[in-house]
Scaffold this active site. Structure first.
Site, PDB file in Angstrom:
ATOM      1  N   GLU A 137      72.435  82.958  54.781  1.00 29.49           N
ATOM      2  CA  GLU A 137      73.498  83.851  54.800  1.00 29.49           C
ATOM      3  C   GLU A 137      73.172  85.488  55.010  1.00 29.49           C
ATOM      4  OE1 GLU A 137      74.973  82.641  50.799  1.00 29.49           O
ATOM      5  OE2 GLU A 137      76.668  81.553  51.884  1.00 29.49           O
ATOM      6  N   TRP A 145      82.218  88.066  53.587  1.00 28.41           N
ATOM      7  CA  TRP A 145      80.900  87.348  53.558  1.00 28.41           C
ATOM      8  C   TRP A 145      80.305  87.333  54.836  1.00 28.41           C
ATOM      9  CZ3 TRP A 145      79.473  86.058  48.651  1.00 28.41           C
ATOM     10  CH2 TRP A 145      78.249  85.552  48.327  1.00 28.41           C
ATOM     11  N   ASP A 181      72.768  82.657  59.202  1.00 29.89           N
ATOM     12  CA  ASP A 181      71.948  81.363  58.723  1.00 29.89           C
ATOM     13  C   ASP A 181      72.230  80.852  57.609  1.00 29.89           C
ATOM     14  OD1 ASP A 181      71.241  83.691  57.584  1.00 29.89           O
ATOM     15  OD2 ASP A 181      69.309  82.947  57.233  1.00 29.89           O
TER      16      ASP A 181
HETATM   17  C1  NOJ Z   1      71.964  87.511  49.022  1.00 32.59           C
HETATM   18  C2  NOJ Z   1      70.939  86.405  49.394  1.00 32.59           C
HETATM   19  O1  NOJ Z   1      69.732  86.697  50.188  1.00 32.59           O
HETATM   20  C3  NOJ Z   1      71.671  85.271  50.074  1.00 32.59           C
HETATM   21  O2  NOJ Z   1      70.854  83.970  50.630  1.00 32.59           O
HETATM   22  C4  NOJ Z   1      72.652  84.876  49.250  1.00 32.59           C
HETATM   23  O3  NOJ Z   1      73.243  83.728  49.776  1.00 32.59           O
HETATM   24  C5  NOJ Z   1      73.751  85.998  48.907  1.00 32.59           C
HETATM   25  N1  NOJ Z   1      73.017  86.974  48.369  1.00 32.59           N
HETATM   26  C6  NOJ Z   1      74.760  85.352  48.079  1.00 32.59           C
HETATM   27  O4  NOJ Z   1      74.291  85.154  46.616  1.00 32.59           O
HETATM   28  C1  NOJ Z   2      71.863  81.274  48.530  1.00 28.52           C
HETATM   29  C2  NOJ Z   2      71.178  80.408  49.475  1.00 28.52           C
HETATM   30  O1  NOJ Z   2      70.782  81.331  50.423  1.00 28.52           O
HETATM   31  C3  NOJ Z   2      72.274  79.682  50.325  1.00 28.52           C
HETATM   32  O2  NOJ Z   2      71.403  78.871  51.117  1.00 28.52           O
HETATM   33  C4  NOJ Z   2      72.902  78.796  49.207  1.00 28.52           C
HETATM   34  O3  NOJ Z   2      74.048  78.159  49.980  1.00 28.52           O
HETATM   35  C5  NOJ Z   2      73.678  79.703  48.265  1.00 28.52           C
HETATM   36  N1  NOJ Z   2      72.610  80.374  47.688  1.00 28.52           N
HETATM   37  C6  NOJ Z   2      74.371  78.511  47.270  1.00 28.52           C
HETATM   38  O4  NOJ Z   2      73.340  77.743  46.561  1.00 28.52           O
END
Ligand code: NOJ
Ligand code: NOJ
Length: 499
Positions: A209, A143, A206
């Site tokens: 993610e 992750w 960020d």
């Molecule tokens: C890709 C997304 O762009 C990101 O924001 C998200 O947290 C992850 N996949 C996991 O769902």
């Molecule tokens: C994807 C988002 O980009 C992230 O900010 C969030 O923490 C996860 N989903 C779970 O909702």
């Protein structure tokens, strides 16, 4: 549904109905969104509570969404959990002390205890670990880690709780568990503050993610957490720590200034990228979400900062162009996504969509700006915010002329025009709400996203953060209406901890 959950949902429902039957919480603006909002305010609370303390998990756990596959969001994300619990804390202080308020307060206490379990886990990302299974064990698969906004958001929520315990003189054992002046410390808030102080210079992932860099959102959350934490440290006899936290916050604020890009007219979401996705321009709604976390009056990067107005306008214009649904502008502001180049469609990678929580964040921004300007009794025009005001007042050119000829609109000099501009801000906020209203489903549920072309919901269903964003926008609107002397709620003024 287990019996316990059934009983809990039912009792929330009962109290919510009492709320509903009491006179109007949300007074009307020109769009007349108030009656709908009032119902939605209750509905969102019920949906949100459904996602807290799941039957198969530890108390205080917030699942990001009940969706267990495609996508699997059945985890407690540190970020989502802390933001949701901040909302629950706000609800616990909203209006009268009653049994709903108490139930909310108990949830926040559960969350404090859960946070200690999370902090004590062995994780690859240290305190910046991203998400936990509902049984409290960390997710250790690959992750984007660490995500250092997590400890900051958790500290912001728990510091608000600690302040309340201190002033109420209640739960002394919990207060010590939350903050003590020991070093090394085992108290929850201080551990997070120490971690932030030691690690804010690090690159991290960020909130979305995806990018390893330095982030506006993370930095502003860290600075706010340290300042709020320093205030708490003073109260709890830890003056040297308070100084240290303050000093670190000041240094972070200097770094935050570097995110302003005058030629773009916006704050950039990240600087110094070292890995992760590479196609982002830096224009990103997370800058506005960061601001909403920062309700400190002493901050330079607070709500009055005209650079946010410029950033907001840039984002609105860009999302208006790229999402087809934004061609319909009838009483609706544009649907807002995470950032223009986004590819995450809610389950995989194709093209990004607008999100409920960002669109609602924009509504909240407009209400908060209206509130701040109203309290300040003047609306200043600057070279940086000029386009913002021109666009907002495009249907009221006479107001814009007044504003630009005087360089500021002062309440004392022209109350009618001043209040007319405040009403335009409220109307704009309401138009964002109206946008969300259009795209949620008939059962009042909100997923993560809605389709950029046809407007139907996309991505994880019943996203906790979407409900939390709706509730925050509704509360913000309510505080604003109170300050304007318009009716908002029947109950006595909220406690001093509330804005
Ligand atoms: C890709 C997304 O762009 C990101 O924001 C998200 O947290 C992850 N996949 C996991 O769902
Ligand atoms: C994807 C988002 O980009 C992230 O900010 C969030 O923490 C996860 N989903 C779970 O909702």
């Amino acid at each position: 549904m287990t019996i316990m959950r059934y009983v809990r949902t039912l009792s929330f429902l009962l109290v919510a109905t009492t709320f509903l039957c009491s006179p109007r919480l949300f007074a009307d603006g020109p769009l007349d969104i108030a009656p709908w909002m009032e119902e939605e305010f209750q509905a969102a609370q019920m949906r949100l509570v459904e996602n807290i303390s799941p039957w198969d998990g530890l108390r205080g756990t917030v699942i990001a969404s009940p969706s267990r596959s495609n996508p699997n969001y059945y985890y407690h994300w540190i970020r989502d959990g802390a933001l949701v619990m901040k909302t629950i804390f706000h609800l616990s202080a909203f209006g009268n002390q009653n049994s709903t308020a108490n139930s909310y307060f108990d949830l926040v206490i559960d969350f404090a205890n859960l946070s200690e379990i999370h902090q004590n886990s062995e994780t690859p990302g240290s305190l910046g670990e991203v998400k936990f299974y509902v049984d409290g064990t960390p997710f250790t698969g690959p992750w984007g880690r660490p995500q250092n906004d997590g400890p900051a958001l958790r500290a912001i929520t728990l510091t608000a709780l600690a302040h309340k315990l201190y002033y109420n003189g209640s739960h002394p054992d919990l207060l010590v568990k939350l903050y003590d002046s020991q070093m090394p410390t085992s108290s929850i808030i201080k551990r997070d503050l120490e971690y932030i102080s030691e690690h804010w210079r690090d690159h991290d992932f960020d909130l979305w993610e995806e990018v390893k860099a330095h982030h506006f959102f993370t930095r502003l959350a860290q600075s706010t957490a340290l300042k709020n934490g320093a205030d708490l440290a003073i109260l709890l006899d830890d003056p040297f720590a308070a100084q240290w936290y303050h000093r670190q916050a000041t240094l972070i604020d200097l770094e935050l200034e570097k995110h302003w890009a005058p030629s773009e007219g916006s704050f950039l979401a990240h600087l110094d990228r070292i890995s992760g996705v590479s196609y982002k321009s830096g224009l990103d709604a997370s800058v506005i979400l960061a601001l909403l976390l920062n309700d400190r009056k002493d901050s330079k990067l607070g709500i009055h900062d005209d650079r946010y107005q410029s950033t907001v306008l840039q984002l609105e214009e860009r999302f208006s162009r790229i999402y087809r649904i934004n061609q319909d502008t009838h009483q609706m502001a544009p649907a807002i996504g995470r950032y223009p180049e986004d590819l995450y469609d809610g389950t995989g990678s194709s093209r990004g969509n607008p999100w409920f929580l960002t669109t609602l964040g924009f509504a909240q921004y407009y209400y908060r700006l209206a509130d701040a300007l109203h309290l300040q009794k003047a609306i200043p025009l600057t070279p940086i915010n000029r386009k913002f005001w021109r666009s907002l007042l495009s249907d009221r050119p006479e107001l814009f002329s007044l504003l630009s000829s005087a360089r500021a609109l002062e309440r004392a000099k022209d109350e009618t025009s001043f209040l007319a501009v405040i009403d335009e801000l409220i109307e704009k906020g309401d138009q964002f709400i109206n946008r969300v209203k259009k795209h949620m489903d008939g059962e009042r549920s909100m997923s993560e996203q809605f389709d950029r072309n046809n407007g139907f919901m996309r991505g994880a269903r019943d996203l906790s953060w979407s409900y939390s964003a709706l509730i925050e926008a509704a509360l913000e609107r309510c505080y604003l209406f109170r300050h304007l002397g318009r009716s908002c709620t029947n109950s006595p003024e909220p406690q001093s901890s509330m804005r």
